[in-house]
Design a protein around this motif. Structure first.
Motif, PDB file in Angstrom:
ATOM      1  N   THR A 188      17.987   0.250   2.571  1.00 47.03           N
ATOM      2  CA  THR A 188      18.597   0.518   1.274  1.00 47.03           C
ATOM      3  C   THR A 188      18.440  -0.699   0.373  1.00 47.03           C
ATOM      4  O   THR A 188      18.976  -1.768   0.671  1.00 47.03           O
ATOM      5  N   ASP A 189      17.703  -0.525  -0.721  1.00 47.99           N
ATOM      6  CA  ASP A 189      17.573  -1.570  -1.731  1.00 47.99           C
ATOM      7  C   ASP A 189      18.637  -1.305  -2.790  1.00 47.99           C
ATOM      8  O   ASP A 189      18.437  -0.503  -3.705  1.00 47.99           O
ATOM      9  N   VAL A 190      19.793  -1.953  -2.637  1.00 50.98           N
ATOM     10  CA  VAL A 190      20.950  -1.669  -3.482  1.00 50.98           C
ATOM     11  C   VAL A 190      20.648  -1.971  -4.944  1.00 50.98           C
ATOM     12  O   VAL A 190      20.973  -1.183  -5.846  1.00 50.98           O
ATOM     13  N   ASP A 191      20.007  -3.102  -5.219  1.00 49.78           N
ATOM     14  CA  ASP A 191      19.793  -3.518  -6.609  1.00 49.78           C
ATOM     15  C   ASP A 191      18.832  -2.591  -7.341  1.00 49.78           C
ATOM     16  O   ASP A 191      19.004  -2.342  -8.538  1.00 49.78           O
ATOM     17  N   ASN A 192      17.832  -2.089  -6.640  1.00 48.56           N
ATOM     18  CA  ASN A 192      16.832  -1.229  -7.283  1.00 48.56           C
ATOM     19  C   ASN A 192      17.081   0.253  -7.063  1.00 48.56           C
ATOM     20  O   ASN A 192      16.254   1.085  -7.460  1.00 48.56           O
ATOM     21  N   LYS A 193      18.192   0.599  -6.420  1.00 48.44           N
ATOM     22  CA  LYS A 193      18.590   1.989  -6.214  1.00 48.44           C
ATOM     23  C   LYS A 193      17.483   2.805  -5.548  1.00 48.44           C
ATOM     24  O   LYS A 193      17.122   3.894  -5.990  1.00 48.44           O
ATOM     25  N   THR A 194      16.961   2.280  -4.457  1.00 48.87           N
ATOM     26  CA  THR A 194      15.905   2.982  -3.738  1.00 48.87           C
ATOM     27  C   THR A 194      16.132   2.887  -2.233  1.00 48.87           C
ATOM     28  O   THR A 194      16.750   1.943  -1.736  1.00 48.87           O
ATOM     29  N   LEU A 195      15.622   3.894  -1.527  1.00 52.28           N
ATOM     30  CA  LEU A 195      15.524   3.854  -0.069  1.00 52.28           C
ATOM     31  C   LEU A 195      14.070   3.540   0.251  1.00 52.28           C
ATOM     32  O   LEU A 195      13.160   4.261  -0.175  1.00 52.28           O
ATOM     33  N   VAL A 196      13.854   2.458   0.977  1.00 53.09           N
ATOM     34  CA  VAL A 196      12.505   1.968   1.243  1.00 53.09           C
ATOM     35  C   VAL A 196      12.130   2.299   2.687  1.00 53.09           C
ATOM     36  O   VAL A 196      12.826   1.899   3.627  1.00 53.09           O
ATOM     37  N   PHE A 197      11.032   3.027   2.854  1.00 58.15           N
ATOM     38  CA  PHE A 197      10.516   3.382   4.174  1.00 58.15           C
ATOM     39  C   PHE A 197       9.421   2.385   4.544  1.00 58.15           C
ATOM     40  O   PHE A 197       8.324   2.410   3.981  1.00 58.15           O
ATOM     41  N   THR A 198       9.739   1.488   5.480  1.00 60.80           N
ATOM     42  CA  THR A 198       8.763   0.499   5.927  1.00 60.80           C
ATOM     43  C   THR A 198       8.239   0.902   7.307  1.00 60.80           C
ATOM     44  O   THR A 198       8.776   1.800   7.958  1.00 60.80           O
ATOM     45  N   GLY A 199       7.184   0.238   7.741  1.00 59.36           N
ATOM     46  CA  GLY A 199       6.664   0.477   9.081  1.00 59.36           C
ATOM     47  C   GLY A 199       6.208   1.894   9.331  1.00 59.36           C
ATOM     48  O   GLY A 199       6.331   2.422  10.438  1.00 59.36           O
ATOM     49  N   THR A 200       5.662   2.554   8.312  1.00 53.24           N
ATOM     50  CA  THR A 200       5.177   3.922   8.482  1.00 53.24           C
ATOM     51  C   THR A 200       3.887   3.936   9.298  1.00 53.24           C
ATOM     52  O   THR A 200       3.230   2.905   9.472  1.00 53.24           O
ATOM     53  N   ARG A 201       3.502   5.105   9.761  1.00 50.00           N
ATOM     54  CA  ARG A 201       2.348   5.200  10.650  1.00 50.00           C
ATOM     55  C   ARG A 201       1.038   4.843   9.963  1.00 50.00           C
ATOM     56  O   ARG A 201       0.090   4.415  10.614  1.00 50.00           O
ATOM     57  N   ASP A 202       0.984   5.025   8.650  1.00 48.15           N
ATOM     58  CA  ASP A 202      -0.242   4.627   7.958  1.00 48.15           C
ATOM     59  C   ASP A 202      -0.126   3.223   7.367  1.00 48.15           C
ATOM     60  O   ASP A 202      -1.050   2.745   6.705  1.00 48.15           O
ATOM     61  N   GLY A 203       1.017   2.560   7.595  1.00 47.38           N
ATOM     62  CA  GLY A 203       1.195   1.185   7.147  1.00 47.38           C
ATOM     63  C   GLY A 203       1.569   1.037   5.693  1.00 47.38           C
ATOM     64  O   GLY A 203       1.757  -0.084   5.209  1.00 47.38           O
ATOM     65  N   GLU A 204       1.716   2.149   4.960  1.00 48.78           N
ATOM     66  CA  GLU A 204       2.030   2.071   3.531  1.00 48.78           C
ATOM     67  C   GLU A 204       3.525   2.243   3.304  1.00 48.78           C
ATOM     68  O   GLU A 204       4.132   3.199   3.798  1.00 48.78           O
ATOM     69  N   GLN A 205       4.133   1.329   2.582  1.00 50.16           N
ATOM     70  CA  GLN A 205       5.546   1.415   2.251  1.00 50.16           C
ATOM     71  C   GLN A 205       5.770   2.503   1.205  1.00 50.16           C
ATOM     72  O   GLN A 205       5.008   2.633   0.253  1.00 50.16           O
ATOM     73  N   ARG A 206       6.836   3.288   1.392  1.00 47.44           N
ATOM     74  CA  ARG A 206       7.171   4.341   0.445  1.00 47.44           C
ATOM     75  C   ARG A 206       8.623   4.212   0.008  1.00 47.44           C
ATOM     76  O   ARG A 206       9.451   3.701   0.760  1.00 47.44           O
ATOM     77  N   GLU A 207       8.920   4.706  -1.204  1.00 47.18           N
ATOM     78  CA  GLU A 207      10.257   4.566  -1.760  1.00 47.18           C
ATOM     79  C   GLU A 207      10.720   5.881  -2.356  1.00 47.18           C
ATOM     80  O   GLU A 207       9.918   6.674  -2.865  1.00 47.18           O
TER      81      GLU A 207
END
Length: 279
Positions: A183-202
């Motif tokens: 949870t990125d509180v300041d930017n109001k986003t849920l950040v998905f790290t360590g995905t299977r393709d290596g790309e961070q998603r929000e």
């Protein structure tokens, strides 16, 4: 019963809705692996949540689980209620939920749909449950979502929900139980790290204070009935400490005493809340 006609999302809310759908379409195949719930703090969080929600559902209830995802709550609800329907925006998440329900022999209907424009007649359900998913609703659409929940509840029906507590976030930015979904509180986003393709998603993500939640209940015509803080003590303790069975037992008893006692209940890591539609 009449079917109410609703306006679709406007331009401001369509964009975040599509962003959320795309993120979860991708993440659906690995979603269950990303939330193992293996630490003592995870266990305490999940036990408290399940006790609050499942303990308020009975064999005569017709239940709608909003933002049901892969069926984490929907499937155990099917063992308690007369009828269970799961609704989610994302077809990929629903596909996983249907497979899991079939494997477990759970009789559940899964529908694809939007929490701000529910595809059900007025007064359809005795209970509406929703955990986590309400935090993806854009701030300007929150009132619409809660009004829709109130519309499909029968008189005397109950909303049971769990959301991240913005009052806790005012005390600390620590994302206590995060591993790969942060949870990125300041930017109001849920950040998905360590995905299977290596790309961070929000995806957009908005927490609630207890006051905001109770105001949304009231504006929708629901009566706030119960509020419980989830992890009012455990959220402040390291996993190494909670791993001690004696300490865990003390924390469990302490939280049982405090999690519905103001002001402690209003500063839990998450908020668990019940609201009732007047009969």
């Amino acid at each position: 019963m009449t079917q109410t006609v609703h306006r679709p999302y406007n331009g401001r809310t369509t964009q975040p809705k599509e962003a959320i759908r795309q993120v979860y379409e991708f993440i659906s195949a690995e979603y269950d692996d990303r939330i193992p719930g293996l630490t003592p703090a995870d266990r305490r969080f999940i036990d408290t949540e399940l006790d609050f929600i499942l303990g308020r559902v009975g064999p005569e209830d017709s239940v709608l689980d909003l933002g049901c995802g892969t069926g984490r709550l929907t499937i155990p609800l099917a063992g308690l209620a007369k009828e269970v329907v799961g609704l989610d925006l994302c077809d990929g998440m629903l596909a996983v939920a249907r497979r899991k329900a079939e494997e477990e022999g759970a009789d559940i209907r899964f529908d694809q749909g939007d929490m701000c424009d529910l595809p059900y007649p007025d007064d359809s359900f005795d209970v509406v449950t929703s955990t986590l998913a309400l935090m993806h609703i854009p701030l300007e659409a929150r009132g619409t979502a809660f009004a829709e929940i109130a519309r499909v509840l029968r008189p005397g029906g109950r909303l049971l929900t769990g959301v991240k507590n913005a009052a806790f976030e005012q005390l600390t930015r620590a994302d206590r139980f995060a591993t790969v979904d942060i949870t990125d509180v300041d930017n109001k986003t849920l950040v998905f790290t360590g995905t299977r393709d290596g790309e961070q998603r929000e995806a957009p993500w908005f927490s609630f204070t207890p006051d905001e939640l109770e105001e949304l209940f009231s504006d929708a015509g629901l009566r706030p009935a119960r509020l419980r803080g989830n992890c009012v003590v455990a959220a402040w303790m390291a996993d190494q400490i909670l791993a001690d069975p004696g300490i865990y037992s003390i924390v469990e008893r302490l939280e049982t005493a405090l999690n519905e006692t103001p002001p402690f209940s209003r500063f839990g890591y998450y908020i668990l809340a019940e609201a009732v539609k007047p009969a």
